[in-house]
Scaffold this motif. Sequence first.
Motif, PDB file in Angstrom:
ATOM      1  N   ASN A   2       0.830  -1.203   0.000  1.00  0.00           N
ATOM      2  CA  ASN A   2       0.000   0.000   0.000  1.00  0.00           C
ATOM      3  C   ASN A   2       0.863   1.251   0.000  1.00  0.00           C
ATOM      4  OD1 ASN A   2      -2.315  -1.508   0.099  1.00  0.00           O
ATOM      5  ND2 ASN A   2      -2.498  -1.411   2.321  1.00  0.00           N
ATOM      6  N   LYS A   3       0.326   2.291  -0.615  1.00  0.00           N
ATOM      7  CA  LYS A   3       0.999   3.581  -0.592  1.00  0.00           C
ATOM      8  C   LYS A   3       0.850   4.190   0.800  1.00  0.00           C
ATOM      9  CE  LYS A   3       2.431   4.181  -4.853  1.00  0.00           C
ATOM     10  NZ  LYS A   3       3.841   4.377  -5.147  1.00  0.00           N
ATOM     11  N   THR A   4       1.915   4.829   1.262  1.00  0.00           N
ATOM     12  CA  THR A   4       1.914   5.480   2.565  1.00  0.00           C
ATOM     13  C   THR A   4       1.825   6.980   2.349  1.00  0.00           C
ATOM     14  OG1 THR A   4       3.344   3.734   3.406  1.00  0.00           O
ATOM     15  CG2 THR A   4       3.193   5.731   4.724  1.00  0.00           C
ATOM     16  N   LYS A  68      10.288   3.368   2.299  1.00  0.00           N
ATOM     17  CA  LYS A  68       9.248   4.352   2.633  1.00  0.00           C
ATOM     18  C   LYS A  68       9.064   5.355   1.509  1.00  0.00           C
ATOM     19  CE  LYS A  68       9.462   4.035   7.612  1.00  0.00           C
ATOM     20  NZ  LYS A  68       9.755   4.679   8.871  1.00  0.00           N
ATOM     21  N   ASN A  71       7.334   3.787  -1.535  1.00  0.00           N
ATOM     22  CA  ASN A  71       5.908   3.523  -1.333  1.00  0.00           C
ATOM     23  C   ASN A  71       5.130   4.762  -0.889  1.00  0.00           C
ATOM     24  OD1 ASN A  71       5.936   0.723  -1.962  1.00  0.00           O
ATOM     25  ND2 ASN A  71       6.972   0.377  -0.006  1.00  0.00           N
ATOM     26  N   ALA A  72       5.753   5.918  -0.968  1.00  0.00           N
ATOM     27  CA  ALA A  72       5.107   7.144  -0.491  1.00  0.00           C
ATOM     28  C   ALA A  72       4.127   7.703  -1.516  1.00  0.00           C
ATOM     29  CB  ALA A  72       6.160   8.200  -0.174  1.00  0.00           C
ATOM     30  N   GLY A 109       1.656  11.972   8.081  1.00  0.00           N
ATOM     31  CA  GLY A 109       1.997  10.554   8.065  1.00  0.00           C
ATOM     32  C   GLY A 109       2.622  10.113   9.379  1.00  0.00           C
ATOM     33  N   ASP A 110       2.668   8.800   9.585  1.00  0.00           N
ATOM     34  CA  ASP A 110       3.190   8.240  10.829  1.00  0.00           C
ATOM     35  C   ASP A 110       4.618   8.688  11.114  1.00  0.00           C
ATOM     36  OD1 ASP A 110       0.788   6.895  11.214  1.00  0.00           O
ATOM     37  OD2 ASP A 110       1.505   5.053  10.270  1.00  0.00           O
ATOM     38  N   SER A 123      -2.959   7.956  11.743  1.00  0.00           N
ATOM     39  CA  SER A 123      -3.493   6.749  12.378  1.00  0.00           C
ATOM     40  C   SER A 123      -3.750   6.925  13.877  1.00  0.00           C
ATOM     41  CB  SER A 123      -2.550   5.561  12.141  1.00  0.00           C
ATOM     42  OG  SER A 123      -1.275   5.845  12.638  1.00  0.00           O
TER      43      SER A 123
END
Length: 158
Positions: A2-4, A68, A71-72, A109-110, A123
């Motif tokens: 999955n894209k982050t 990261k 997948n960003a 983002g996280d 999240s």
Amino acid sequence: MNKTPLTVRGAELLRDELHRMKTVERPNVIAAIAEARSHGDLSENAEYDAAKERQGFVEGRIKELEAKLANAQIIDPATLDADGRCVFGATVELEEIDSGDEVTYQIVGDDEADVKNGKISVSSPIARALIGKYAGDIADVQAPGGVRSYEIVDVRYV
């Protein structure tokens, strides 16, 4: 995979860290290993063991950062058009209903989360309660001390 989601600033910070790891940390570790090797017997060489352990950390972090960034999904909050809805990247001004305290958070983002600087992870419980709501709505957040209610005062995309 999955894209982050990442903000533009978050992606810049990850790229800067990756660059530093490759151009500063990696060469330093290589030099430390070479120095420790020059001391002779590697079986009881604590400097060598420490340098090899550091090398493992640096190489692992480089791989993690590259993954990261690969997948960003980079989102620029300034270009969002969410019609006043709370979404990733939005800056949300809240007023706690019980105390009247006002706080402002940006949903990020996280890897970018930093509550002291007003950046909360997408999240986190508070961000999950805010997503999809508009200014004037009430968001109930399950906090360790019980449910806290916030009124959304303003939603900005900056």
